[in-house]
Design an enzyme around this catalytic site. Structure first.
Site, PDB file in Angstrom:
ATOM      1  N   ASP A 255       2.529  -1.364   0.597  1.00 30.45           N
ATOM      2  CA  ASP A 255       3.932  -1.195   0.212  1.00 30.45           C
ATOM      3  C   ASP A 255       4.253   0.299   0.158  1.00 30.45           C
ATOM      4  OD1 ASP A 255       4.372  -4.122  -0.543  1.00 30.45           O
ATOM      5  OD2 ASP A 255       2.713  -3.569  -1.854  1.00 30.45           O
TER       6      ASP A 255
ATOM      7  N   GLU B 194      -0.755  -4.268   7.130  1.00 28.28           N
ATOM      8  CA  GLU B 194       0.391  -4.072   8.005  1.00 28.28           C
ATOM      9  C   GLU B 194       0.397  -2.681   8.615  1.00 28.28           C
ATOM     10  OE1 GLU B 194       5.115  -4.181   7.108  1.00 28.28           O
ATOM     11  OE2 GLU B 194       3.888  -5.803   6.352  1.00 28.28           O
TER      12      GLU B 194
HETATM   13  O1  TRH Z   1      -3.440  -1.954   1.754  1.00 30.64           O
HETATM   14  P1  TRH Z   1      -3.005  -3.030   2.646  1.00 30.64           P
HETATM   15  O2  TRH Z   1      -3.831  -4.220   2.628  1.00 30.64           O
HETATM   16  O3  TRH Z   1      -1.518  -3.411   2.324  1.00 30.64           O
HETATM   17  C1  TRH Z   1      -1.029  -4.713   2.316  1.00 30.64           C
HETATM   18  C2  TRH Z   1      -0.152  -5.030   3.455  1.00 30.64           C
HETATM   19  O4  TRH Z   1       0.870  -4.070   3.600  1.00 30.64           O
HETATM   20  C3  TRH Z   1       0.462  -6.382   3.247  1.00 30.64           C
HETATM   21  O5  TRH Z   1       1.319  -6.694   4.289  1.00 30.64           O
HETATM   22  C4  TRH Z   1       1.206  -6.375   1.956  1.00 30.64           C
HETATM   23  O6  TRH Z   1       1.767  -7.599   1.717  1.00 30.64           O
HETATM   24  C5  TRH Z   1       0.240  -6.038   0.859  1.00 30.64           C
HETATM   25  O7  TRH Z   1      -0.349  -4.771   1.125  1.00 30.64           O
HETATM   26  C6  TRH Z   1       0.948  -5.980  -0.461  1.00 30.64           C
HETATM   27  O8  TRH Z   1      -2.997  -2.503   4.169  1.00 30.64           O
HETATM   28  P2  TRH Z   1      -1.969  -1.595   4.983  1.00 30.64           P
HETATM   29  O9  TRH Z   1      -0.657  -2.254   5.142  1.00 30.64           O
HETATM   30  O10 TRH Z   1      -2.651  -1.210   6.194  1.00 30.64           O
HETATM   31  O11 TRH Z   1      -1.735  -0.312   4.089  1.00 30.64           O
HETATM   32  C7  TRH Z   1      -2.734   0.604   3.840  1.00 30.64           C
HETATM   33  C8  TRH Z   1      -2.127   1.982   3.654  1.00 30.64           C
HETATM   34  O12 TRH Z   1      -3.051   2.809   2.970  1.00 30.64           O
HETATM   35  C9  TRH Z   1      -1.828   2.657   4.983  1.00 30.64           C
HETATM   36  O13 TRH Z   1      -0.595   3.350   4.902  1.00 30.64           O
HETATM   37  C10 TRH Z   1      -2.972   3.668   5.119  1.00 30.64           C
HETATM   38  C11 TRH Z   1      -3.209   4.014   3.681  1.00 30.64           C
HETATM   39  N1  TRH Z   1      -4.531   4.583   3.381  1.00 30.64           N
HETATM   40  C12 TRH Z   1      -4.627   5.942   3.182  1.00 30.64           C
HETATM   41  O14 TRH Z   1      -3.630   6.675   3.304  1.00 30.64           O
HETATM   42  N2  TRH Z   1      -5.849   6.465   2.865  1.00 30.64           N
HETATM   43  C13 TRH Z   1      -6.979   5.712   2.722  1.00 30.64           C
HETATM   44  O15 TRH Z   1      -8.060   6.251   2.425  1.00 30.64           O
HETATM   45  C14 TRH Z   1      -6.856   4.298   2.943  1.00 30.64           C
HETATM   46  C15 TRH Z   1      -8.076   3.446   2.824  1.00 30.64           C
HETATM   47  C16 TRH Z   1      -5.616   3.772   3.261  1.00 30.64           C
END
Ligand code: TRH
Length: 351
Positions: free
Chosen positions: A15, A256
């Protein structure tokens, strides 16, 4: 133009991650953005340097900050999170006096074909401080009939200039030319068998385990076992998370935002979809694999990784990864021919 983006952190990082990228994308074009977020703590590591033009507003209660806030030109409600009533009231007042003002409900990303039908639909509001206004649904997506994907204009140039060895050294990762794999996942049932397969080899592989649930699923321990070397990473700023995906030969992503970034990275990837109670995620995964044109081995790997098939994981040999790479790069080329989400959103609100 002034934008208010409202974001509630439900769980995980997506999010905040999506809203932060959107805020930065708008600010990079000279707009002023306030990002209202109920749990800004994740931004401390995801965006430690902030971004000129983006003000983060802790949205801890609906009134304190909101009472003082002026009305934005565009109000973006991320994932149906109900914006602060005071801001909404001011926005509605101004719309009544001066006209204009766009209220957008930014939806979750899906490759399901229904997204093309729903993208852009109006939804008249009958109750609450926004009564009388019309909000519109904006669906990100993979096809030209959707709102597209977040993609910075300078992304290809930054990727071209990226120096993988220097980045790995800067992060203290002792890469010795092994095949590099990033791991960003929930708790995939096949994680133990993946690990065992990588330990057996034959290719030397280094897995970079990301912070949070991934490193709880594969907890820190011995850094070498058979053909497998492991590093556990600290939480990375979002720009560095992208670098991680660019550096690796295979990316395991989830949710996502990281799915989109894996597509931009252009390397083979495996996606763990966010699970839903009603199992709706299975159809969504298949819709994505269909759009991707996934070959049989990639489809099967996804079904096993997401717990939809009891089969064994297909082997990750060079020929298989080569086929996956070609698939991802063809998909990436299709996407690059479409407009990015920020450009589309700006056009959408001007209508
Ligand atoms: O963390 P997520 O599993 O988020 C999920 C999805 O958005 C899902 O659709 C939603 O319903 C749920 O959350 C509530 O995976 P996602 O979407 O890939 O988001 C991860 C974010 O974290 C992405 O912007 C990259 C960031 N990130 C970093 O910036 N640094 C890090 O070290 C890591 C591991 C991630």
């Amino acid at each position: 133009m002034r934008w208010d983006i409202f974001c509630k952190v439900i769980d995980n990082y997506g999010d905040a991650g999506v809203c932060w990228r959107l805020a930065c994308g708008l600010a990079a074009q000279g707009d002023g953005v306030r990002l209202w977020i109920d749990d800004p703590s994740v931004l401390a590591w995801m965006a430690p340097e902030g971004q000129p033009g983006v003000a983060v507003v802790p949205w801890r209660d609906d009134t304190a900050e909101a009472a003082a806030a002026s009305a934005p030109d565009v109000l973006v409600e991320a994932f149906g999170c109900d914006p602060a009533p005071d801001v909404l009231a001011r926005f509605a007042e101004r719309a009544a006096e001066a006209g204009g003002g766009a209220w957008i409900n930014l939806e979750y990303l899906s490759a399901d074909p229904h997204v093309e039908r729903l993208h852009g639909l109006p939804s008249p509001v009958f109750r609450g401080p926004g009564a009388g206004l019309v909000k519109r649904f904006f669906y990100p997506g993979f096809t030209a009939a959707t709102g597209g994907l977040l993609r910075e204009p300078d992304l290809p140039l930054r990727q071209q200039r990226f120096d993988r060895a220097a980045w790995l050294a800067g992060r203290g990762i002792g890469w010795q030319g092994e095949r590099l794999v990033s791991l960003f996942c929930y708790e995939p049932p096949a994680l133990a068998s993946l690990r065992a397969a990588l330990e057996r080899g034959p290719s030397p592989t280094r897995v970079l385990v990301t912070h949070g649930r991934s490193s709880r699923a594969l907890p820190p321990g011995a850094s070498r076992r058979g053909a497998l070397a492991l590093d556990w990473l600290p939480p990375l700023p979002q720009t560095d998370f992208d670098h991680l995906l660019w550096a690796c030969d295979l990316n395991f992503v989830r949710g996502e935002d990281s799915l989109v970034r894996a597509l931009w990275a252009g390397a083979p990837f495996v996606w763990q979809i966010y699970p839903q109670d009603d199992e709706a995620h299975r159809a969504k995964l298949d819709a994505f694999l269909d759009w991707l044109g996934a070959p049989a081995s990639l489809r099967l790997f996804h079904h096993v990784w997401n717990g939809f098939s009891p089969a064994s994981l297909p082997a990750l040999d060079d020929a298989t990864l080569g086929e996956w790479r070609a698939t991802v790069q063809a998909a990436q080329a299709r996407l690059l021919a479409q407009d990015d989400l920020v450009s589309q959103l700006r056009r959408f609100i001007a209508r």
